[in-house]
Design a protein around this motif. Structure first.
Motif, short mmCIF file in Angstrom:
data_model
loop_
_atom_site.label_atom_id
_atom_site.label_comp_id
_atom_site.label_asym_id
_atom_site.label_seq_id
_atom_site.Cartn_x
_atom_site.Cartn_y
_atom_site.Cartn_z
N GLU A 10 -7.43 1.33 6.70
CA GLU A 10 -7.71 1.11 5.28
C GLU A 10 -7.36 -0.31 4.89
OE1 GLU A 10 -9.42 1.61 2.16
OE2 GLU A 10 -9.08 3.58 3.04
N GLN A 11 -8.37 -1.08 4.45
CA GLN A 11 -8.15 -2.46 4.05
C GLN A 11 -8.13 -2.63 2.54
OE1 GLN A 11 -10.99 -4.96 6.00
NE2 GLN A 11 -10.42 -4.22 8.03
N GLY A 12 -8.47 -1.60 1.80
CA GLY A 12 -8.59 -1.73 0.36
C GLY A 12 -7.34 -1.37 -0.42
N ILE A 13 -6.20 -1.29 0.24
CA ILE A 13 -4.95 -0.93 -0.45
C ILE A 13 -4.05 -2.16 -0.51
CG2 ILE A 13 -2.88 0.52 -0.38
CD1 ILE A 13 -5.49 2.03 -0.98
N THR A 14 -3.54 -2.44 -1.70
CA THR A 14 -2.59 -3.53 -1.89
C THR A 14 -1.21 -2.91 -2.10
OG1 THR A 14 -4.29 -4.86 -2.97
CG2 THR A 14 -2.00 -5.50 -3.36
N VAL A 15 -0.23 -3.42 -1.39
CA VAL A 15 1.15 -2.95 -1.52
C VAL A 15 1.96 -4.08 -2.14
CG1 VAL A 15 3.17 -2.06 -0.30
CG2 VAL A 15 0.86 -1.51 0.52
N VAL A 16 2.62 -3.78 -3.25
CA VAL A 16 3.42 -4.77 -3.97
C VAL A 16 4.87 -4.31 -4.00
CG1 VAL A 16 3.74 -5.96 -6.18
CG2 VAL A 16 1.43 -5.38 -5.41
N ARG A 17 5.76 -5.20 -3.63
CA ARG A 17 7.19 -4.89 -3.69
C ARG A 17 7.70 -5.19 -5.09
NH1 ARG A 17 11.92 -4.26 -0.27
NH2 ARG A 17 13.46 -3.75 -1.84
N ARG A 18 8.29 -4.21 -5.73
CA ARG A 18 8.88 -4.36 -7.06
C ARG A 18 10.39 -4.17 -6.92
NH1 ARG A 18 4.88 -6.60 -9.94
NH2 ARG A 18 3.04 -5.31 -10.02
N GLU A 19 11.11 -4.41 -8.00
CA GLU A 19 12.56 -4.25 -7.96
C GLU A 19 12.97 -2.85 -7.52
OE1 GLU A 19 14.65 -5.33 -11.50
OE2 GLU A 19 13.44 -7.13 -11.76
N ARG A 20 12.22 -1.86 -7.97
CA ARG A 20 12.61 -0.47 -7.71
C ARG A 20 11.81 0.20 -6.61
NH1 ARG A 20 13.71 1.56 -13.86
NH2 ARG A 20 15.36 0.06 -14.23
N GLY A 21 11.11 -0.55 -5.79
CA GLY A 21 10.38 0.06 -4.69
C GLY A 21 9.03 -0.57 -4.45
N LEU A 22 8.11 0.22 -3.93
CA LEU A 22 6.77 -0.24 -3.61
C LEU A 22 5.75 0.41 -4.54
CD1 LEU A 22 6.86 0.18 0.28
CD2 LEU A 22 7.26 -1.90 -1.03
N VAL A 23 4.72 -0.37 -4.89
CA VAL A 23 3.61 0.15 -5.67
C VAL A 23 2.35 -0.08 -4.86
CG1 VAL A 23 2.34 0.05 -7.84
CG2 VAL A 23 4.80 -0.42 -7.83
N LEU A 24 1.56 0.97 -4.67
CA LEU A 24 0.31 0.88 -3.92
C LEU A 24 -0.86 0.96 -4.89
CD1 LEU A 24 2.48 1.89 -1.88
CD2 LEU A 24 0.62 2.92 -0.63
N TYR A 25 -1.79 0.01 -4.76
CA TYR A 25 -2.98 -0.08 -5.60
C TYR A 25 -4.22 -0.03 -4.72
CZ TYR A 25 0.25 -2.19 -8.98
OH TYR A 25 1.29 -2.44 -9.83
N GLY A 26 -5.31 0.49 -5.27
CA GLY A 26 -6.58 0.46 -4.56
C GLY A 26 -7.40 1.71 -4.80
N GLU A 27 -8.43 1.86 -4.00
CA GLU A 27 -9.34 2.99 -4.08
C GLU A 27 -9.57 3.54 -2.68
OE1 GLU A 27 -10.94 4.20 -6.91
OE2 GLU A 27 -9.79 2.77 -8.11
N VAL A 28 -9.62 4.86 -2.58
CA VAL A 28 -9.92 5.52 -1.30
C VAL A 28 -11.00 6.57 -1.53
CG1 VAL A 28 -7.66 5.11 -0.27
CG2 VAL A 28 -8.03 7.17 -1.62
N GLU A 29 -11.50 7.15 -0.46
CA GLU A 29 -12.64 8.06 -0.55
C GLU A 29 -12.28 9.53 -0.78
OE1 GLU A 29 -13.30 8.74 4.20
OE2 GLU A 29 -14.14 6.97 3.26
N SER A 30 -10.99 9.89 -0.67
CA SER A 30 -10.63 11.29 -0.87
C SER A 30 -9.15 11.44 -1.19
CB SER A 30 -10.94 12.12 0.38
OG SER A 30 -10.03 11.79 1.41
N PRO A 31 -8.79 12.52 -1.87
CA PRO A 31 -7.36 12.78 -2.12
C PRO A 31 -6.57 12.93 -0.82
CG PRO A 31 -8.71 14.15 -3.54
CD PRO A 31 -9.64 13.50 -2.55
N HIS A 32 -7.20 13.51 0.20
CA HIS A 32 -6.53 13.67 1.50
C HIS A 32 -6.16 12.30 2.08
CE1 HIS A 32 -5.96 13.95 5.76
NE2 HIS A 32 -6.08 15.24 5.78
#
Length: 69
Positions: A10-32
């Motif tokens: 998966e190349q469409g996910i951005t992971v950002v480090r915040r003070e309280r952990g990680l936040v993942l942004y993006g779009e995927v094709e299924s809930p699974h």
């Protein structure tokens, strides 16, 4: 990690480090797929809280024909 893992690739996910952990942004094709990505990130970073802002895009063909004027 997500792009190089052949079972995720998966190349469409951005992971950002915040003070309280990680936040993942993006779009995927299924809930699974979203759950699999979250599981793998949690395994890799077990001590960090993870917040998901990953949306699910429609991957099915349209059920109606689009008519243009």
């Amino acid at each position: 990690m997500l792009a190089e893992d052949p079972s995720v690739a998966e190349q469409g996910i951005t992971v950002v480090r915040r003070e309280r952990g990680l936040v993942l942004y993006g779009e995927v094709e299924s809930p699974h797929r979203r759950e699999e990505i979250l599981r793998r990130v949690a395994e890799r970073f077990p001590d960090l809280p993870i917040t998901s802002d990953i949306g699910v895009t429609r991957t099915q063909a349209p059920s109606q024909v689009e008519e243009l004027p």
